[in-house]
Design a protein around this motif. Structure first.
Motif, PDB file in Angstrom:
ATOM      1  N   THR A   1       0.830  -1.210   0.000  1.00 10.98           N
ATOM      2  CA  THR A   1       0.000   0.000   0.000  1.00 10.98           C
ATOM      3  C   THR A   1       0.862   1.257   0.000  1.00 10.98           C
ATOM      4  O   THR A   1       0.611   2.197  -0.770  1.00 10.98           O
ATOM      5  CB  THR A   1      -0.955  -0.001   1.210  1.00 10.98           C
ATOM      6  OG1 THR A   1      -1.802  -1.152   1.118  1.00 10.98           O
ATOM      7  CG2 THR A   1      -1.803   1.260   1.253  1.00 10.98           C
TER       8      THR A   1
ATOM      9  N   ASN B   1       2.601   1.590  -3.381  1.00 11.11           N
ATOM     10  CA  ASN B   1       1.647   2.015  -4.410  1.00 11.11           C
ATOM     11  C   ASN B   1       1.284   3.491  -4.265  1.00 11.11           C
ATOM     12  O   ASN B   1       1.154   4.202  -5.270  1.00 11.11           O
ATOM     13  CB  ASN B   1       0.385   1.159  -4.367  1.00 11.11           C
ATOM     14  CG  ASN B   1       0.603  -0.228  -4.922  1.00 11.11           C
ATOM     15  OD1 ASN B   1       1.577  -0.485  -5.631  1.00 11.11           O
ATOM     16  ND2 ASN B   1      -0.277  -1.148  -4.574  1.00 11.11           N
ATOM     17  N   LEU B   2       1.135   3.958  -3.028  1.00  7.91           N
ATOM     18  CA  LEU B   2       0.846   5.368  -2.792  1.00  7.91           C
ATOM     19  C   LEU B   2       1.987   6.227  -3.325  1.00  7.91           C
ATOM     20  O   LEU B   2       1.768   7.184  -4.078  1.00  7.91           O
ATOM     21  CB  LEU B   2       0.649   5.635  -1.298  1.00  7.91           C
ATOM     22  CG  LEU B   2       0.544   7.102  -0.873  1.00  7.91           C
ATOM     23  CD1 LEU B   2      -0.670   7.772  -1.516  1.00  7.91           C
ATOM     24  CD2 LEU B   2       0.493   7.212   0.640  1.00  7.91           C
TER      25      LEU B   2
ATOM     26  N   GLY C   1       2.239   6.031  -7.092  1.00  3.42           N
ATOM     27  CA  GLY C   1       1.104   6.760  -7.658  1.00  3.42           C
ATOM     28  C   GLY C   1       1.315   8.265  -7.647  1.00  3.42           C
ATOM     29  O   GLY C   1       0.792   8.976  -8.507  1.00  3.42           O
ATOM     30  N   LEU C   2       2.072   8.731  -6.682  1.00  3.22           N
ATOM     31  CA  LEU C   2       2.401  10.158  -6.613  1.00  3.22           C
ATOM     32  C   LEU C   2       3.586  10.515  -7.502  1.00  3.22           C
ATOM     33  O   LEU C   2       3.941  11.686  -7.636  1.00  3.22           O
ATOM     34  CB  LEU C   2       2.715  10.558  -5.164  1.00  3.22           C
ATOM     35  CG  LEU C   2       1.550  10.490  -4.185  1.00  3.22           C
ATOM     36  CD1 LEU C   2       2.049  10.650  -2.747  1.00  3.22           C
ATOM     37  CD2 LEU C   2       0.507  11.542  -4.523  1.00  3.22           C
TER      38      LEU C   2
END
Length: 87
Positions: free
Chosen positions: A34, A37-38, A41-42
């Motif tokens: 998680t 991925n965060l 994703g940024l």
């Protein structure tokens, strides 16, 4: 039932502490994925992400590698820092 599920069931029957260990490892993996991925994703490197959330690079690395399960307080601090920088 899959081979993996069979092995988990087999190990749990052999060792009563196995499921506690397995759940902890699963939680570490979930948090690591998680967090990674965060960050991805940024569009940030680990170093950039650490700077954005005001934490040491080594802390972010340990979380993403599954070496460390962050406290809810730490997760909250990171989430607020990300949210603050995104608005």
């Amino acid at each position: 039932m899959s081979w993996t599920n069979n092995k988990i069931k087999e190990e749990a029957q052999k060792d009563p502490n196995f499921m506690m260990w397995f759940e902890e490892e699963t939680n570490k993996l979930d948090i690591a994925v998680t967090m990674t991925n965060l960050r991805v994703g940024l569009g940030l490197t680990q170093r950039e992400f650490a700077e954005r959330v005001g934490k040491e690079l080594s802390l972010i690395t340990r979380i993403e590698s599954g070496e460390l399960i962050p406290s809810f307080k730490l997760i909250n601090e990171i989430a607020h820092a990300v949210w603050k920088n995104e608005t």
